[in-house]
Every structure is written in C-alpha cells, then in structure tokens.
Design a protein around this motif. Structure first.
Motif, PDB file in Angstrom:
ATOM      1  N   HIS A 110       0.836  -1.207   0.000  1.00 34.92           N
ATOM      2  CA  HIS A 110       0.000   0.000   0.000  1.00 34.92           C
ATOM      3  C   HIS A 110       0.873   1.260   0.000  1.00 34.92           C
ATOM      4  N   LEU A 111       1.933   1.246   0.799  1.00 39.44           N
ATOM      5  CA  LEU A 111       2.839   2.400   0.840  1.00 39.44           C
ATOM      6  C   LEU A 111       3.586   2.543  -0.486  1.00 39.44           C
ATOM      7  N   ALA A 112       3.977   1.421  -1.070  1.00 32.21           N
ATOM      8  CA  ALA A 112       4.651   1.460  -2.373  1.00 32.21           C
ATOM      9  C   ALA A 112       3.725   2.047  -3.426  1.00 32.21           C
ATOM     10  N   GLU A 113       2.481   1.634  -3.387  1.00 29.70           N
ATOM     11  CA  GLU A 113       1.500   2.124  -4.359  1.00 29.70           C
ATOM     12  C   GLU A 113       1.305   3.640  -4.231  1.00 29.70           C
ATOM     13  N   ALA A 114       1.263   4.138  -2.996  1.00 27.91           N
ATOM     14  CA  ALA A 114       1.097   5.576  -2.775  1.00 27.91           C
ATOM     15  C   ALA A 114       2.282   6.357  -3.347  1.00 27.91           C
ATOM     16  N   ASP A 115       3.498   5.848  -3.133  1.00 28.42           N
ATOM     17  CA  ASP A 115       4.687   6.522  -3.663  1.00 28.42           C
ATOM     18  C   ASP A 115       4.714   6.485  -5.188  1.00 28.42           C
ATOM     19  N   ILE A 116       4.329   5.364  -5.756  1.00 29.54           N
ATOM     20  CA  ILE A 116       4.317   5.247  -7.212  1.00 29.54           C
ATOM     21  C   ILE A 116       3.303   6.222  -7.809  1.00 29.54           C
ATOM     22  N   LYS A 117       2.145   6.345  -7.179  1.00 29.92           N
ATOM     23  CA  LYS A 117       1.132   7.286  -7.669  1.00 29.92           C
ATOM     24  C   LYS A 117       1.662   8.718  -7.641  1.00 29.92           C
ATOM     25  N   LYS A 118       2.314   9.098  -6.538  1.00 32.20           N
ATOM     26  CA  LYS A 118       2.877  10.448  -6.437  1.00 32.20           C
ATOM     27  C   LYS A 118       3.950  10.673  -7.496  1.00 32.20           C
ATOM     28  N   ALA A 119       4.789   9.669  -7.704  1.00 27.99           N
ATOM     29  CA  ALA A 119       5.865   9.789  -8.694  1.00 27.99           C
ATOM     30  C   ALA A 119       5.285   9.949 -10.093  1.00 27.99           C
ATOM     31  N   LEU A 120       4.230   9.201 -10.386  1.00 28.08           N
ATOM     32  CA  LEU A 120       3.609   9.311 -11.712  1.00 28.08           C
ATOM     33  C   LEU A 120       2.866  10.634 -11.889  1.00 28.08           C
ATOM     34  N   GLU A 121       2.376  11.207 -10.799  1.00 27.51           N
ATOM     35  CA  GLU A 121       1.780  12.539 -10.883  1.00 27.51           C
ATOM     36  C   GLU A 121       2.840  13.562 -11.275  1.00 27.51           C
ATOM     37  N   ALA A 122       4.012  13.425 -10.685  1.00 37.58           N
ATOM     38  CA  ALA A 122       5.102  14.365 -10.942  1.00 37.58           C
ATOM     39  C   ALA A 122       5.738  14.143 -12.314  1.00 37.58           C
ATOM     40  N   ASP A 123       5.840  12.881 -12.720  1.00 42.30           N
ATOM     41  CA  ASP A 123       6.490  12.552 -14.000  1.00 42.30           C
ATOM     42  C   ASP A 123       5.753  11.370 -14.638  1.00 42.30           C
ATOM     43  N   PRO A 124       4.646  11.657 -15.340  1.00 41.79           N
ATOM     44  CA  PRO A 124       3.810  10.583 -15.901  1.00 41.79           C
ATOM     45  C   PRO A 124       4.519   9.685 -16.918  1.00 41.79           C
ATOM     46  N   GLY A 125       5.578  10.157 -17.531  1.00 42.20           N
ATOM     47  CA  GLY A 125       6.249   9.367 -18.562  1.00 42.20           C
ATOM     48  C   GLY A 125       7.439   8.571 -18.079  1.00 42.20           C
ATOM     49  N   ASN A 126       7.718   8.574 -16.796  1.00 43.59           N
ATOM     50  CA  ASN A 126       8.909   7.914 -16.260  1.00 43.59           C
ATOM     51  C   ASN A 126       8.792   6.395 -16.413  1.00 43.59           C
ATOM     52  N   ARG A 127       9.696   5.821 -17.203  1.00 40.90           N
ATOM     53  CA  ARG A 127       9.647   4.373 -17.502  1.00 40.90           C
ATOM     54  C   ARG A 127       9.927   3.513 -16.277  1.00 40.90           C
ATOM     55  N   GLU A 128      10.907   3.940 -15.465  1.00 44.43           N
ATOM     56  CA  GLU A 128      11.258   3.143 -14.280  1.00 44.43           C
ATOM     57  C   GLU A 128      10.075   3.062 -13.317  1.00 44.43           C
ATOM     58  N   VAL A 129       9.387   4.173 -13.143  1.00 42.73           N
ATOM     59  CA  VAL A 129       8.244   4.189 -12.232  1.00 42.73           C
ATOM     60  C   VAL A 129       7.104   3.347 -12.804  1.00 42.73           C
ATOM     61  N   LYS A 130       6.905   3.425 -14.109  1.00 47.23           N
ATOM     62  CA  LYS A 130       5.873   2.589 -14.742  1.00 47.23           C
ATOM     63  C   LYS A 130       6.199   1.109 -14.572  1.00 47.23           C
ATOM     64  N   ALA A 131       7.469   0.761 -14.709  1.00 50.44           N
ATOM     65  CA  ALA A 131       7.885  -0.635 -14.520  1.00 50.44           C
ATOM     66  C   ALA A 131       7.653  -1.073 -13.072  1.00 50.44           C
ATOM     67  N   ALA A 132       7.939  -0.177 -12.131  1.00 53.23           N
ATOM     68  CA  ALA A 132       7.698  -0.489 -10.713  1.00 53.23           C
ATOM     69  C   ALA A 132       6.213  -0.682 -10.465  1.00 53.23           C
ATOM     70  N   LYS A 133       5.390   0.113 -11.129  1.00 54.65           N
ATOM     71  CA  LYS A 133       3.935  -0.019 -10.984  1.00 54.65           C
ATOM     72  C   LYS A 133       3.480  -1.390 -11.482  1.00 54.65           C
ATOM     73  N   ASN A 134       4.002  -1.826 -12.630  1.00 52.18           N
ATOM     74  CA  ASN A 134       3.642  -3.137 -13.172  1.00 52.18           C
ATOM     75  C   ASN A 134       4.109  -4.266 -12.252  1.00 52.18           C
ATOM     76  N   LYS A 135       5.323  -4.139 -11.741  1.00 52.55           N
ATOM     77  CA  LYS A 135       5.846  -5.151 -10.812  1.00 52.55           C
ATOM     78  C   LYS A 135       4.976  -5.215  -9.563  1.00 52.55           C
ATOM     79  N   LEU A 136       4.589  -4.043  -9.071  1.00 52.38           N
ATOM     80  CA  LEU A 136       3.751  -3.988  -7.883  1.00 52.38           C
ATOM     81  C   LEU A 136       2.401  -4.656  -8.128  1.00 52.38           C
ATOM     82  N   LYS A 137       1.790  -4.392  -9.275  1.00 51.29           N
ATOM     83  CA  LYS A 137       0.500  -5.017  -9.605  1.00 51.29           C
ATOM     84  C   LYS A 137       0.625  -6.531  -9.606  1.00 51.29           C
ATOM     85  N   GLN A 138       1.708  -7.023 -10.196  1.00 52.46           N
ATOM     86  CA  GLN A 138       1.935  -8.465 -10.257  1.00 52.46           C
ATOM     87  C   GLN A 138       2.099  -9.044  -8.848  1.00 52.46           C
ATOM     88  N   LEU A 139       2.900  -8.376  -8.025  1.00 49.30           N
ATOM     89  CA  LEU A 139       3.120  -8.862  -6.659  1.00 49.30           C
ATOM     90  C   LEU A 139       1.839  -8.808  -5.826  1.00 49.30           C
TER      91      LEU A 139
END
Length: 173
Positions: A110-139
């Motif tokens: 849940h905390l990881a998801e909150a940080d990823i959301k904030k990061a994507l708000e700040a930089d929606p095109g960031n590939r590393e953050v998008k990859a972390a989001k996908n990894k998080l969804k899988q986990l």
C-alpha cells in the motif's frame, strides 16, 4: 572548514562514492556519501548563493545512499533516507521511486503504491516508475492469491472440525 571548503570536500567525497558505486562497491560508496552529507549538514552556515547548492548536494548524497542501501538489501535505511529527501522535496521522483522499491521489498504494497502514484503525478512518462507499478500489480495479485488460498485452507479446516464436533454430539445423544 569554511562553507565553500565544506562544499568542495562534499563534492569530492560524493564523486569518490560515485566511482565506488559504479564499480559495485556499495558499502564503501555508502561511507563516502555519508561523509559528503556530513560536510554539508544542516548545522553549517552557508552564504545565500551556496544554500541551493548545499541543499542539492545533501539531497543527492541521501538519494545515492538510498541506492546503495537498496543494493545492500538494507530497505529500512533506504526508506529513511528517501523520507528525508521527501521532507525537503515533496515530489522528488527519484526518492519516491527508490522508497517504493524498498516498500515493495518489505511487502508494504500500500505504501509502495502511494509513492508510485505520487511519482507518476510528478512525471507521468517515467519508464522506471511505470515498470515499478507493473511489478507492484503483479506482486499484489500473487499476494491476493496466496491470501485466498490461506484463508480457504483455514476455513475448510474449521468446517471439517465443526462437522466432526456435530457428528460426535449426535453420537453422544
């Protein structure tokens, strides 16, 4: 040391840490970044034109330290360092990303998801953050499956016990 000397010393230590990090010597790099951050600590007095440089240097050292901690599997320290950065720069994408990585590794999804959301708000095109989001969804999906199986097994065991108790009670009557 006066302010400008401290800044120069911090930059040298940070550069030394960068070389060590690139060579995979994370523990030694960590010490260099710590030393650099100490040189530009908050207790020092700096001229107005150096204030931004000092803050930037301190943040950079903390972020680099967090990267070392992630490589050394010291996730709690990485979380603390990134939180220090985020106290200063609320939407620092690197700090949010690295802290989310540490949260993922400690299964604080849940905390990881909150940080990823904030990061994507700040930089929606960031590939590393998008990859972390996908990894998080899988986990998270895997975790839900494990939880469902665990609860299913628990309830089926309870159901068996209840049935046995009912049978025993009927036999006693």
């Amino acid at each position: 040391m006066i302010g400008s000397e401290r800044v120069q010393a911090a930059e040298r230590k940070k550069d030394e840490g960068n070389v060590l990090f690139k060579n995979g010597k994370y523990q030694r790099a960590l010490k260099k970044y710590d030393k650099a951050a100490t040189y530009v600590g908050e207790d020092g007095s700096y001229e107005d034109d150096n204030q931004k440089l000092v803050r930037s240097l301190r943040v950079s050292c903390w972020l680099n330290n967090a990267a070392c901690c992630l490589r050394l599997n010291n996730f709690q320290a990485a979380i603390e360092l990134c939180s220090k950065v985020l106290d200063i720069e609320f939407y620092n994408v690197k700090a949010l990303y690295r802290r989310s990585q540490a949260y993922i590794e400690t299964a604080d999804y849940h905390l990881a998801e909150a940080d990823i959301k904030k990061a994507l708000e700040a930089d929606p095109g960031n590939r590393e953050v998008k990859a972390a989001k996908n990894k998080l969804k899988q986990l998270q999906a895997e975790s839900k499956k494990r939880d469902a199986k665990l609860y299913s097994n628990m309830f089926s065991e309870m159901t068996k016990r209840l049935k046995l108790e009912n049978v025993e009670e009927r036999e006693m009557e």
